[in-house]
Design a protein around this motif. Structure first.
Motif, mmCIF file in Angstrom:
data_model
loop_
_atom_site.group_PDB
_atom_site.id
_atom_site.type_symbol
_atom_site.label_atom_id
_atom_site.label_comp_id
_atom_site.label_asym_id
_atom_site.label_seq_id
_atom_site.Cartn_x
_atom_site.Cartn_y
_atom_site.Cartn_z
ATOM 1 N N LEU A 61 0.814 -1.207 0.000
ATOM 2 C CA LEU A 61 0.000 0.000 0.000
ATOM 3 C C LEU A 61 0.856 1.268 0.000
ATOM 4 C CD1 LEU A 61 -2.702 -1.059 2.615
ATOM 5 C CD2 LEU A 61 -3.012 -0.905 0.137
ATOM 6 N N ASP A 62 2.005 1.214 0.648
ATOM 7 C CA ASP A 62 2.785 2.439 0.869
ATOM 8 C C ASP A 62 3.984 2.604 -0.054
ATOM 9 O OD1 ASP A 62 1.031 2.954 2.917
ATOM 10 O OD2 ASP A 62 2.322 2.092 4.463
ATOM 11 N N GLU A 63 4.466 1.494 -0.661
ATOM 12 C CA GLU A 63 5.673 1.573 -1.474
ATOM 13 C C GLU A 63 5.361 1.215 -2.924
ATOM 14 O OE1 GLU A 63 8.803 -0.817 0.109
ATOM 15 O OE2 GLU A 63 8.310 -0.304 2.202
ATOM 16 N N GLU A 64 5.785 2.057 -3.811
ATOM 17 C CA GLU A 64 5.587 1.791 -5.229
ATOM 18 C C GLU A 64 6.449 0.605 -5.655
ATOM 19 O OE1 GLU A 64 5.741 4.242 -9.475
ATOM 20 O OE2 GLU A 64 6.305 5.228 -7.600
ATOM 21 N N ASP A 65 5.890 -0.281 -6.474
ATOM 22 C CA ASP A 65 6.579 -1.464 -6.994
ATOM 23 C C ASP A 65 6.909 -2.493 -5.911
ATOM 24 O OD1 ASP A 65 6.561 -0.314 -9.536
ATOM 25 O OD2 ASP A 65 8.478 0.679 -9.202
ATOM 26 N N ALA A 66 6.297 -2.379 -4.739
ATOM 27 C CA ALA A 66 6.590 -3.354 -3.683
ATOM 28 C C ALA A 66 5.890 -4.688 -3.920
ATOM 29 C CB ALA A 66 6.179 -2.804 -2.319
ATOM 30 N N LEU A 67 4.805 -4.673 -4.699
ATOM 31 C CA LEU A 67 4.015 -5.886 -4.878
ATOM 32 C C LEU A 67 4.851 -7.019 -5.475
ATOM 33 C CD1 LEU A 67 1.341 -7.371 -4.727
ATOM 34 C CD2 LEU A 67 0.720 -6.383 -6.947
ATOM 35 N N ASP B 107 8.101 -7.581 -5.275
ATOM 36 C CA ASP B 107 9.023 -8.133 -4.273
ATOM 37 C C ASP B 107 8.280 -8.999 -3.263
ATOM 38 O OD1 ASP B 107 11.169 -6.917 -5.433
ATOM 39 O OD2 ASP B 107 11.181 -5.195 -4.087
ATOM 40 N N VAL B 108 7.106 -8.544 -2.850
ATOM 41 C CA VAL B 108 6.316 -9.303 -1.876
ATOM 42 C C VAL B 108 5.877 -10.634 -2.472
ATOM 43 C CG1 VAL B 108 4.105 -9.349 -0.650
ATOM 44 C CG2 VAL B 108 5.535 -7.299 -0.572
ATOM 45 N N ILE B 109 5.466 -10.622 -3.734
ATOM 46 C CA ILE B 109 5.045 -11.861 -4.391
ATOM 47 C C ILE B 109 6.200 -12.844 -4.482
ATOM 48 C CG2 ILE B 109 4.319 -12.846 -6.602
ATOM 49 C CD1 ILE B 109 2.563 -10.356 -6.984
ATOM 50 N N GLU B 110 7.383 -12.359 -4.877
ATOM 51 C CA GLU B 110 8.544 -13.249 -4.973
ATOM 52 C C GLU B 110 8.889 -13.845 -3.612
ATOM 53 O OE1 GLU B 110 10.212 -14.412 -7.518
ATOM 54 O OE2 GLU B 110 8.842 -13.365 -8.877
ATOM 55 N N GLY B 111 8.813 -13.030 -2.566
ATOM 56 C CA GLY B 111 9.094 -13.538 -1.231
ATOM 57 C C GLY B 111 8.104 -14.608 -0.807
ATOM 58 N N GLN B 112 6.831 -14.381 -1.123
ATOM 59 C CA GLN B 112 5.820 -15.373 -0.774
ATOM 60 C C GLN B 112 5.996 -16.669 -1.564
ATOM 61 O OE1 GLN B 112 3.068 -15.285 1.589
ATOM 62 N NE2 GLN B 112 4.640 -13.863 2.313
ATOM 63 N N LEU B 113 6.385 -16.548 -2.845
ATOM 64 C CA LEU B 113 6.608 -17.749 -3.650
ATOM 65 C C LEU B 113 7.769 -18.578 -3.094
ATOM 66 C CD1 LEU B 113 6.083 -16.394 -7.277
ATOM 67 C CD2 LEU B 113 4.639 -18.020 -6.049
ATOM 68 N N ARG B 114 8.826 -17.893 -2.641
ATOM 69 C CA ARG B 114 9.941 -18.625 -2.038
ATOM 70 C C ARG B 114 9.504 -19.335 -0.764
ATOM 71 N NH1 ARG B 114 12.787 -13.959 -3.690
ATOM 72 N NH2 ARG B 114 12.556 -13.035 -1.611
ATOM 73 N N ALA B 115 8.719 -18.635 0.047
ATOM 74 C CA ALA B 115 8.250 -19.239 1.300
ATOM 75 C C ALA B 115 7.340 -20.432 1.021
ATOM 76 C CB ALA B 115 7.513 -18.197 2.134
#
Length: 303
Positions: A68-74, A76-84
């Protein structure tokens, strides 16, 4: 301006949900009423819908805040979730195969198998295997060679193992975790300083020799002379400051025959990795057999 109840009604959620996200800073209010109650603008409904969509994907609240607060953060968050998720799925596949190991055995075998697989995390760690080889390797070996050696000798557990592979890894883990393994008494002569060898020179050459022997192993060809054997012998000769002669090859056969062996480790690695992966142990045995065949008709002589 909407009250918290009106926003909840427009968004199709409960008042408790709106308050939860507001309290965590994900849904800031636009203003306060004269009585101190929260007020929200229409844009809060869209933001709330986005929050709900992200939470439906099981994203943690801090990650939702980043999106919500950082541009283009989605991304990075998706990649992190895929790794997890990949790690979680690997753990589940390993646990499933481990349970099948326990299910598909006799009652007499179950206690031992439970002890073996119960000592291994899911997904499993290879740290115990790496620790075993670090103890076994000669001291002061360059970090580059240690890293290369571990890459060849420490097998990576399969992502989707079958029960036989789980059992093989569990037995491998138990083997390297025994006390007093890898000490100086279990090491070859080339590791001992009084023997006059330079281990760094040897291991550099052996890596090349094993790589040259690998195609023959994959093809199932019998041991034979050639570049792989010459490289193998040259590695030992250079490490000793000697030349590759018939006499040296005769002495080398005797020395290698007296060295301790870790055959059980390589047998388990072969069960774990499959026939497509020629282990260093298998390459070493192939080259020893080739050396035996080479000197069988060659008398020891100095040249």
């Amino acid at each position: 301006m909407w009250s918290i109840g009106e926003l909840a009604e427009h968004a199709g959620v409960s008042v408790k949900t709106v308050r939860f996200y507001s309290d965590r800073g994900l849904l800031p209010e636009t203003a306060r009423s004269s009585g101190g109650h929260r007020r929200y603008g229409p844009e809060a409904r869209d933001r709330l819908h986005l929050i709900r969509s992200l939470r439906t994907l099981d994203l943690p609240v801090p990650d939702v805040g980043r999106v919500l607060d950082e541009e283009d953060a989605l991304e990075d968050v998706i990649e992190g979730q895929l790794r997890a998720l990949g790690s979680q799925l690997a753990a589940l596949r390993w646990r499933e195969a481990a349970l099948r190991v326990l299910r598909d055995c006799t009652a007499e075998e179950r206690a031992e198998r439970l002890r073996l697989v119960g000592a291994v995390t899911a997904p499993p760690s290879t740290e115990a295997l790496a620790r075993f080889w670090r103890r076994w390797l000669p001291p002061r070996l360059p970090a580059r060679l240690v890293s290369s050696f571990l890459e060849q000798t420490v097998p990576q557990p399969p992502e989707d193992p079958d029960p036989a592979q789980v059992l093989a890894f569990a037995r491998l883990h138990a083997f390297v975790s025994r006390p007093c393994v890898g000490n100086e008494r279990g090491q070859p002569a080339v590791h001992r300083p009084d023997e006059g060898y330079r281990p760094a020179v040897l291991y550099d050459g052996l890596a090349e020799a094993y790589a040259l022997a690998a195609p023959a192993l994959r093809a199932g060809r019998p041991p034979d002379t050639g570049d792989a054997l010459d490289c193998f012998v040259a590695a030992y000769a250079r490490s000793r400051g000697a030349r590759d002669t018939a006499a040296f090859r005769h002495r080398l056969v005797g020395m290698l025959a007296a060295d301790p062996r870790i055959d059980h480790y390589w047998q388990l690695v072969a069960e774990l990795a499959g026939p497509a992966y020629p282990t260093p142990g298998a390459a070493h045995d192939w080259l020893l057999a080739a050396l035996d065949g080479d000197i069988a008709g060659s008398p020891a002589r100095r040249t």
